[in-house]
Motif scaffolding. Structure first.
Motif, mmCIF file in Angstrom:
data_model
loop_
_atom_site.group_PDB
_atom_site.id
_atom_site.type_symbol
_atom_site.label_atom_id
_atom_site.label_comp_id
_atom_site.label_asym_id
_atom_site.label_seq_id
_atom_site.Cartn_x
_atom_site.Cartn_y
_atom_site.Cartn_z
ATOM 1 N N GLU A 1 44.289 40.263 37.502
ATOM 2 C CA GLU A 1 44.001 41.579 38.079
ATOM 3 C C GLU A 1 42.924 41.509 39.156
ATOM 4 N N GLY A 2 42.095 40.471 39.121
ATOM 5 C CA GLY A 2 41.053 40.296 40.119
ATOM 6 C C GLY A 2 41.490 39.547 41.356
ATOM 7 N N VAL B 1 32.816 36.791 47.872
ATOM 8 C CA VAL B 1 31.989 35.658 47.471
ATOM 9 C C VAL B 1 32.367 35.277 46.043
ATOM 10 N N SER B 2 32.329 33.989 45.748
ATOM 11 C CA SER B 2 32.672 33.527 44.412
ATOM 12 C C SER B 2 31.788 32.343 44.034
ATOM 13 N N ALA B 3 31.615 32.155 42.729
ATOM 14 C CA ALA B 3 30.828 31.030 42.221
ATOM 15 C C ALA B 3 31.421 30.570 40.907
ATOM 16 N N LYS C 1 32.729 31.765 35.731
ATOM 17 C CA LYS C 1 33.138 32.236 37.056
ATOM 18 C C LYS C 1 32.658 33.661 37.302
ATOM 19 N N ILE C 2 32.315 33.925 38.564
ATOM 20 C CA ILE C 2 31.979 35.283 38.990
ATOM 21 C C ILE C 2 32.456 35.465 40.424
ATOM 22 N N GLN C 3 32.929 36.662 40.749
ATOM 23 C CA GLN C 3 33.494 36.910 42.077
ATOM 24 C C GLN C 3 33.343 38.382 42.446
ATOM 25 N N HIS C 4 33.035 38.632 43.712
ATOM 26 C CA HIS C 4 32.919 40.002 44.201
ATOM 27 C C HIS C 4 33.589 40.101 45.568
ATOM 28 N N GLY D 1 36.774 50.020 49.065
ATOM 29 C CA GLY D 1 37.307 49.320 47.909
ATOM 30 C C GLY D 1 36.420 48.154 47.509
ATOM 31 N N GLU D 2 36.122 48.048 46.235
ATOM 32 C CA GLU D 2 35.312 46.950 45.719
ATOM 33 C C GLU D 2 35.936 46.411 44.437
ATOM 34 N N GLN D 3 35.751 45.103 44.235
ATOM 35 C CA GLN D 3 36.321 44.459 43.061
ATOM 36 C C GLN D 3 35.372 43.366 42.584
ATOM 37 N N THR D 4 35.024 43.386 41.312
ATOM 38 C CA THR D 4 34.118 42.392 40.742
ATOM 39 C C THR D 4 34.721 41.838 39.463
ATOM 40 N N SER D 5 34.677 40.511 39.318
ATOM 41 C CA SER D 5 35.233 39.863 38.137
ATOM 42 C C SER D 5 34.265 38.816 37.609
ATOM 43 N N ILE D 6 34.199 38.706 36.289
ATOM 44 C CA ILE D 6 33.485 37.614 35.632
ATOM 45 C C ILE D 6 34.433 37.020 34.601
ATOM 46 N N GLY D 7 34.305 35.717 34.355
ATOM 47 C CA GLY D 7 35.221 35.108 33.407
ATOM 48 C C GLY D 7 34.790 33.726 32.995
ATOM 49 N N MET D 8 35.523 33.159 32.051
ATOM 50 C CA MET D 8 35.262 31.809 31.586
ATOM 51 C C MET D 8 36.582 31.130 31.240
ATOM 52 N N ASP D 9 36.715 29.851 31.641
ATOM 53 C CA ASP D 9 37.843 29.004 31.262
ATOM 54 C C ASP D 9 37.339 27.937 30.295
ATOM 55 N N HIS D 10 38.146 27.630 29.290
ATOM 56 C CA HIS D 10 37.800 26.556 28.357
ATOM 57 C C HIS D 10 38.968 25.584 28.278
ATOM 58 N N LYS D 11 38.735 24.340 28.676
ATOM 59 C CA LYS D 11 39.777 23.313 28.684
ATOM 60 C C LYS D 11 40.049 22.829 27.269
ATOM 61 N N LEU D 12 41.309 22.919 26.846
ATOM 62 C CA LEU D 12 41.734 22.341 25.581
ATOM 63 C C LEU D 12 42.271 20.932 25.776
ATOM 64 N N ALA D 13 42.860 20.698 26.940
ATOM 65 C CA ALA D 13 43.409 19.395 27.322
ATOM 66 C C ALA D 13 43.524 19.385 28.841
ATOM 67 N N LYS D 14 44.009 18.288 29.408
ATOM 68 C CA LYS D 14 44.092 18.160 30.859
ATOM 69 C C LYS D 14 44.881 19.292 31.485
ATOM 70 N N ASN D 15 45.993 19.684 30.872
ATOM 71 C CA ASN D 15 46.883 20.693 31.450
ATOM 72 C C ASN D 15 46.876 22.020 30.701
ATOM 73 N N THR D 16 45.940 22.214 29.795
ATOM 74 C CA THR D 16 45.940 23.425 28.979
ATOM 75 C C THR D 16 44.536 24.019 28.904
ATOM 76 N N LYS D 17 44.463 25.339 29.077
ATOM 77 C CA LYS D 17 43.177 26.013 28.946
ATOM 78 C C LYS D 17 43.388 27.390 28.331
ATOM 79 N N VAL D 18 42.321 27.909 27.709
ATOM 80 C CA VAL D 18 42.259 29.312 27.324
ATOM 81 C C VAL D 18 41.220 29.962 28.229
ATOM 82 N N PHE D 19 41.368 31.258 28.459
ATOM 83 C CA PHE D 19 40.479 31.924 29.404
ATOM 84 C C PHE D 19 40.244 33.368 28.992
#
Length: 261
Positions: A84-85, A192-194, A204-207, A217-235
């Protein structure tokens, strides 16, 4: 409201066949599949980047359906792409065009360019063009991209992107300017993103702010990814979107899983 969202799940295949030591045929077919409800704009599958082409010492030429050079120029600066972001909710320039012929130069010490022509296939409508010059070396990336008539005749889109990394921290910046001469519309905006990696986690954070898609119009997102394996993540992420002119204020909170195969 509770939703189950597919987030642009896709499948396909790609490959190449060597014609000689200096020339390969390349090809790709890719389709988006809505695994949540099987309905993508009334279809089960919708076509994504699909092409046939040639590559060699001269670079690469492809023909088919493909992201424009301007869209490609963002180079993953958008940390919430397909969520959505996604910056497509704020800026123009995020286009995948049909009837596209694109040339990509060889890499020249980190410098390269993409040039695309989008055939209108209509004698009453001009062809469109998209181009980008990119520099990618070590921990620094920069790009300048320009669209002409991609969003419609008499329109133009200018995009400047930069990204750099300092150890585990990656910072991104994008400026986008859209003009429509037929309606005297001229607006710009920035994003901007970091992202910060800590072990198996990426924070992660982005505006983004622009009057292009909607006034104030403004949009701000914060989030986190967690790697379970090389090709798999939860977020997980939280996105806030405001449109002052339309008195619209929407928030999303989400968790998900992504697997690449």
């Amino acid at each position: 409201v509770t939703e189950l969202v597919s987030n642009a799940s896709r499948l396909g295949f790609k490959g190449k066949t060597s014609l000689n030591d200096d020339l390969d045929v390349i090809y790709q077919l890719e389709y988006e599949a809505s695994i949540d409800d099987g309905d993508k704009s009334g279809q089960t599958f919708t076509q994504r980047n699909s092409f046939v082409g040639l590559q060699g010492n001269f670079g690469k030429v492809i023909a088919g359906i493909h992201d424009t050079p301007t869209k490609l120029a963002q180079n993953k600066v958008d940390l919430f792409n397909d969520y959505e972001g996604d910056i497509k909710n704020v800026f123009t320039g995020e286009n995948r065009t049909k009837n596209t012929v694109m040339y990509t130069t060889p890499d020249m010490s980190g410098l390269s360019a993409d040039i695309a022509m989008i055939a209108s296939e209509d004698e009453n409508q001009d062809d469109a063009y998209s181009m980008a010059v990119k520099f990618n070396q070590d921990n620094i990336y920069a790009a300048l991209a320009y669209d002409m008539d991609v969003e419609g005749e008499d329109t133009s889109n200018l995009r400047l992107v930069t990204k750099f990394s300092i150890e585990d921290l990656t910072l991104g910046l994008m400026w986008n300017k859209f003009e429509d001469d037929s309606s005297d519309f001229d607006e710009d905006g920035f994003m901007v993103s970091a992202a910060y990696k800590m072990g198996s986690n990426t924070f992660k954070i982005q505006h983004a702010s622009s009057d292009i898609q909607s006034e104030v119009g403004e949009q701000t997102s914060i989030g986190m990814d967690h790697k379970l394996a090389k090709n798999t993540k939860v977020f997980g992420f939280y996105t806030m979107q405001d449109e002052d002119a339309a008195s619209s204020d929407e928030d999303w909170i989400a968790v998900g899983i992504e697997h690449k195969f």
